[in-house]
Design a protein around this motif. Structure first.
Motif, PDB file in Angstrom:
ATOM      1  N   PRO A  36      14.244   7.419  45.726  1.00 38.75           N
ATOM      2  CA  PRO A  36      14.271   8.176  44.472  1.00 38.75           C
ATOM      3  C   PRO A  36      14.981   9.515  44.631  1.00 38.75           C
ATOM      4  CG  PRO A  36      12.089   8.275  45.474  1.00 38.75           C
ATOM      5  CD  PRO A  36      12.881   7.289  46.275  1.00 38.75           C
ATOM      6  N   THR A  37      15.450  10.046  43.531  1.00 37.99           N
ATOM      7  CA  THR A  37      16.025  11.394  43.505  1.00 37.99           C
ATOM      8  C   THR A  37      15.133  12.275  42.646  1.00 37.99           C
ATOM      9  OG1 THR A  37      17.405  11.238  41.517  1.00 37.99           O
ATOM     10  CG2 THR A  37      18.300  10.286  43.553  1.00 37.99           C
ATOM     11  N   VAL A  38      15.131  13.566  42.938  1.00 39.73           N
ATOM     12  CA  VAL A  38      14.280  14.503  42.197  1.00 39.73           C
ATOM     13  C   VAL A  38      15.115  15.730  41.825  1.00 39.73           C
ATOM     14  CG1 VAL A  38      12.234  15.981  42.260  1.00 39.73           C
ATOM     15  CG2 VAL A  38      12.195  13.760  43.414  1.00 39.73           C
ATOM     16  N   ASN A  39      15.060  16.107  40.560  1.00 40.17           N
ATOM     17  CA  ASN A  39      15.791  17.282  40.083  1.00 40.17           C
ATOM     18  C   ASN A  39      15.035  18.544  40.484  1.00 40.17           C
ATOM     19  OD1 ASN A  39      17.453  19.081  38.787  1.00 40.17           O
ATOM     20  ND2 ASN A  39      16.843  18.480  36.717  1.00 40.17           N
ATOM     21  N   THR A  40      15.615  19.347  41.359  1.00 46.02           N
ATOM     22  CA  THR A  40      14.944  20.572  41.808  1.00 46.02           C
ATOM     23  C   THR A  40      14.809  21.595  40.684  1.00 46.02           C
ATOM     24  OG1 THR A  40      17.017  21.575  42.591  1.00 46.02           O
ATOM     25  CG2 THR A  40      15.768  20.251  44.164  1.00 46.02           C
ATOM     26  N   LEU A  41      15.555  21.416  39.594  1.00 49.65           N
ATOM     27  CA  LEU A  41      15.449  22.323  38.450  1.00 49.65           C
ATOM     28  C   LEU A  41      14.396  21.854  37.453  1.00 49.65           C
ATOM     29  CD1 LEU A  41      19.254  22.925  37.709  1.00 49.65           C
ATOM     30  CD2 LEU A  41      17.704  24.348  39.080  1.00 49.65           C
ATOM     31  N   GLY A  42      13.866  20.664  37.676  1.00 56.84           N
ATOM     32  CA  GLY A  42      12.947  20.088  36.703  1.00 56.84           C
ATOM     33  C   GLY A  42      11.524  19.991  37.208  1.00 56.84           C
ATOM     34  N   GLU A  43      10.825  18.976  36.715  1.00 57.72           N
ATOM     35  CA  GLU A  43       9.417  18.775  37.060  1.00 57.72           C
ATOM     36  C   GLU A  43       9.241  17.489  37.843  1.00 57.72           C
ATOM     37  OE1 GLU A  43       7.020  18.898  33.553  1.00 57.72           O
ATOM     38  OE2 GLU A  43       7.189  21.074  33.332  1.00 57.72           O
ATOM     39  N   HIS A  44       8.156  17.445  38.610  1.00 53.11           N
ATOM     40  CA  HIS A  44       7.773  16.240  39.332  1.00 53.11           C
ATOM     41  C   HIS A  44       6.261  16.111  39.240  1.00 53.11           C
ATOM     42  CE1 HIS A  44       8.112  12.989  42.198  1.00 53.11           C
ATOM     43  NE2 HIS A  44       7.185  13.539  42.960  1.00 53.11           N
ATOM     44  N   ASN A  45       5.801  14.974  38.758  1.00 49.45           N
ATOM     45  CA  ASN A  45       4.371  14.750  38.548  1.00 49.45           C
ATOM     46  C   ASN A  45       3.755  15.823  37.658  1.00 49.45           C
ATOM     47  OD1 ASN A  45       4.404  12.435  40.131  1.00 49.45           O
ATOM     48  ND2 ASN A  45       3.830  13.533  42.001  1.00 49.45           N
ATOM     49  N   GLY A  46       4.515  16.262  36.651  1.00 49.02           N
ATOM     50  CA  GLY A  46       3.968  17.163  35.644  1.00 49.02           C
ATOM     51  C   GLY A  46       4.011  18.639  35.949  1.00 49.02           C
ATOM     52  N   GLU A  47       4.609  19.046  37.074  1.00 45.82           N
ATOM     53  CA  GLU A  47       4.721  20.481  37.355  1.00 45.82           C
ATOM     54  C   GLU A  47       6.095  20.795  37.920  1.00 45.82           C
ATOM     55  OE1 GLU A  47       1.900  21.864  40.200  1.00 45.82           O
ATOM     56  OE2 GLU A  47       2.216  20.188  41.562  1.00 45.82           O
ATOM     57  N   PRO A  48       6.567  22.045  37.715  1.00 46.17           N
ATOM     58  CA  PRO A  48       7.898  22.413  38.203  1.00 46.17           C
ATOM     59  C   PRO A  48       8.019  22.220  39.706  1.00 46.17           C
ATOM     60  CG  PRO A  48       7.056  24.080  36.695  1.00 46.17           C
ATOM     61  CD  PRO A  48       5.917  23.144  36.985  1.00 46.17           C
ATOM     62  N   VAL A  49       9.152  21.689  40.138  1.00 45.72           N
ATOM     63  CA  VAL A  49       9.392  21.505  41.570  1.00 45.72           C
ATOM     64  C   VAL A  49       9.460  22.857  42.267  1.00 45.72           C
ATOM     65  CG1 VAL A  49      11.008  20.632  43.297  1.00 45.72           C
ATOM     66  CG2 VAL A  49      10.551  19.307  41.216  1.00 45.72           C
ATOM     67  N   LEU A  50      10.184  23.788  41.664  1.00 49.81           N
ATOM     68  CA  LEU A  50      10.313  25.140  42.224  1.00 49.81           C
ATOM     69  C   LEU A  50       9.517  26.107  41.362  1.00 49.81           C
ATOM     70  CD1 LEU A  50      14.151  25.186  43.019  1.00 49.81           C
ATOM     71  CD2 LEU A  50      12.267  24.855  44.630  1.00 49.81           C
ATOM     72  N   GLN A  51       8.570  26.797  41.983  1.00 50.32           N
ATOM     73  CA  GLN A  51       7.732  27.747  41.267  1.00 50.32           C
ATOM     74  C   GLN A  51       7.914  29.132  41.880  1.00 50.32           C
ATOM     75  OE1 GLN A  51       3.698  26.276  41.010  1.00 50.32           O
ATOM     76  NE2 GLN A  51       4.342  24.247  40.329  1.00 50.32           N
ATOM     77  N   ILE A  52       8.446  30.045  41.069  1.00 50.12           N
ATOM     78  CA  ILE A  52       8.745  31.405  41.528  1.00 50.12           C
ATOM     79  C   ILE A  52       7.975  32.378  40.652  1.00 50.12           C
ATOM     80  CG2 ILE A  52      10.564  33.118  41.905  1.00 50.12           C
ATOM     81  CD1 ILE A  52      12.551  30.780  42.085  1.00 50.12           C
ATOM     82  N   SER A  53       7.255  33.296  41.276  1.00 51.12           N
ATOM     83  CA  SER A  53       6.506  34.308  40.524  1.00 51.12           C
ATOM     84  C   SER A  53       6.796  35.687  41.112  1.00 51.12           C
ATOM     85  CB  SER A  53       5.001  34.011  40.568  1.00 51.12           C
ATOM     86  OG  SER A  53       4.543  33.914  41.904  1.00 51.12           O
ATOM     87  N   GLY A  54       6.520  36.718  40.309  1.00 45.97           N
ATOM     88  CA  GLY A  54       6.745  38.080  40.783  1.00 45.97           C
ATOM     89  C   GLY A  54       8.199  38.511  40.747  1.00 45.97           C
ATOM     90  N   ARG A  55       9.052  37.704  40.112  1.00 47.75           N
ATOM     91  CA  ARG A  55      10.476  38.015  40.010  1.00 47.75           C
ATOM     92  C   ARG A  55      11.008  37.364  38.746  1.00 47.75           C
ATOM     93  NH1 ARG A  55      14.108  41.111  43.567  1.00 47.75           N
ATOM     94  NH2 ARG A  55      16.222  40.493  42.953  1.00 47.75           N
ATOM     95  N   LYS A  56      11.911  38.029  38.060  1.00 48.42           N
ATOM     96  CA  LYS A  56      12.472  37.474  36.828  1.00 48.42           C
ATOM     97  C   LYS A  56      13.252  36.202  37.141  1.00 48.42           C
ATOM     98  CE  LYS A  56      15.408  38.586  32.845  1.00 48.42           C
ATOM     99  NZ  LYS A  56      14.424  38.078  31.873  1.00 48.42           N
TER     100      LYS A  56
END
Length: 365
Positions: A36-56
């Motif tokens: 399978p392929t997974v979009n790093t800009l999207g979601e996987h299993n209902g949550e964002p693949v990349l989660q960034i906090s504390g920065r715009k």
């Protein structure tokens, strides 16, 4: 019984015997196929693949898909019929079992190794992405591993942050051995540390560890070369200025590093680095942004094409192999660093694709 009937019956029985043998006889091979392929800009299993906090962060459309290879497990033994079918299947590959799993490696060991490589690829991806964006990343010296049965076993633990040895500040990993070997075997060394669990909690919050330090006294023993040792391997860990989490389960190995790094760059950069196009790719990445080769490149290009990718970011050292069989409709783009990949994506987003570095002959990729 007529001779013709006897001959036919013997042939049928021989065919049945051969089929049974093909099913029952194990062969020392494993199979690789597009995963399978997974979009790093999207979601996987209902949550964002990349989660960034504390920065715009900025909204990102399009695709930056990491690709995978599906392989048979280390304990699975193919039979002869499965191997023949795999050899005849254009999109799959049958390889010697030892190519994927060293002799004696258990399923648990293989899973552990893949998990460790996946974790390290995430850390390198974060570092490379932030450096590409000129965002400073601090470092600290940690206990990388503890040798079983050595004096430090049970006293120090992997992940402990080493702040000082005998009161002398540790500025880089090499300082630890220098300070320990100033002792004679049998003497004691005092390590000033931040325990691994406290350091991990601080990292999760995107902060430099500031928890109370502890002093751990460890006796030394004589090494084969006569010097004093405690039985640890120091290493370097990065301290990121804000939390970056990769939420992706059931994937192992280091080959998604490049696509994770590009996803982070896109989310932290105004605009849309892909221009809304479908880009897939693969490649390991180190802290300095160098892209390394991976295995199973032909399966990954097929998997990307099947999901709708238009462009495939290909490590330059994989280009020769990938160019031998380019899936129709997919353009292979050669990259050697994260900087190369960012420049290629900028061209793709503008539609300026004529000058993209290619893996294949003109007109094929």
């Amino acid at each position: 019984m007529p001779r013709r009937t006897a001959t036919l019956l013997a042939s049928i029985l021989m065919l049945i015997a051969l089929l049974c043998a093909g099913v029952l006889i194990p062969v020392p091979y494993s199979e690789m196929s597009p995963g399978p392929t997974v979009n790093t800009l999207g979601e996987h299993n209902g949550e964002p693949v990349l989660q960034i906090s504390g920065r715009k962060t900025y909204p990102a459309t399009g695709h930056l898909n990491m690709t995978t290879v599906r392989v048979t497990g280390p304990d699975y033994r193919m039979n002869l019929l499965e191997a023949v079918y795999g050899w005849l299947d254009h999109d799959n590959a049958v390889v010697p079992h030892k190519t994927l799993y060293p002799e004696g490696q258990t399923a648990e060991q293989a899973d552990q190794e893949n998990a460790e490589e996946f974790t390290q690829s995430q850390e390198s991806a974060k570092t490379a992405a932030l450096q590409q964006l000129h965002i400073p990343v601090a470092t600290q010296t940690v206990v990388a591993s503890v040798s079983k049965g050595r004096p430090a076993d049970g006293r120090l633990h992997a992940g402990d942050v080493i702040k000082a040895v005998d009161g002398t500040e540790v500025k880089q990993a090499g300082d630890v051995a220098k300070l320990v070997t100033q002792h004679k075997p049998g003497e004691k060394v005092v390590f000033t540390i931040i325990p691994a669990k406290d350091a991990a909690a601080a990292e999760k919050q995107g902060k430099k560890p500031a928890a109370a330090t502890r002093q751990i006294t460890v006796p030394t023993q004589k090494a084969d070369n006569g010097r004093a040792i405690v039985g640890i391997a120091p290493g370097v860990d990065h301290v990121f200025p804000f939390p970056i989490d990769v939420k992706l389960a059931d994937v192992g190995g280091p080959s998604a590093g490049l696509m994770f790094a590009l996803g982070i760059v896109d989310k932290l950069t105004p605009g849309n680095i892909t221009g809304g196009r479908f880009v897939a790719g693969t490649g390991t990445i180190d802290d300095n942004g160098k892209v390394g080769p991976i295995g199973g490149i032909s399966m990954k290009t097929v998997g990307a094409r099947d999901q709708g990718a238009e462009f495939f970011l290909t490590p330059k050292d994989n280009c020769a192999t990938a160019a031998k069989d380019i899936p129709a409709g997919l353009r292979l783009v050669k990259v050697g660093t994260i900087g190369d990949a960012v420049k290629a994506l900028q061209k793709i987003s503008k539609g300026d694709t004529a000058g993209l570095p290619s893996c294949g002959p003109a007109g094929r990729s």
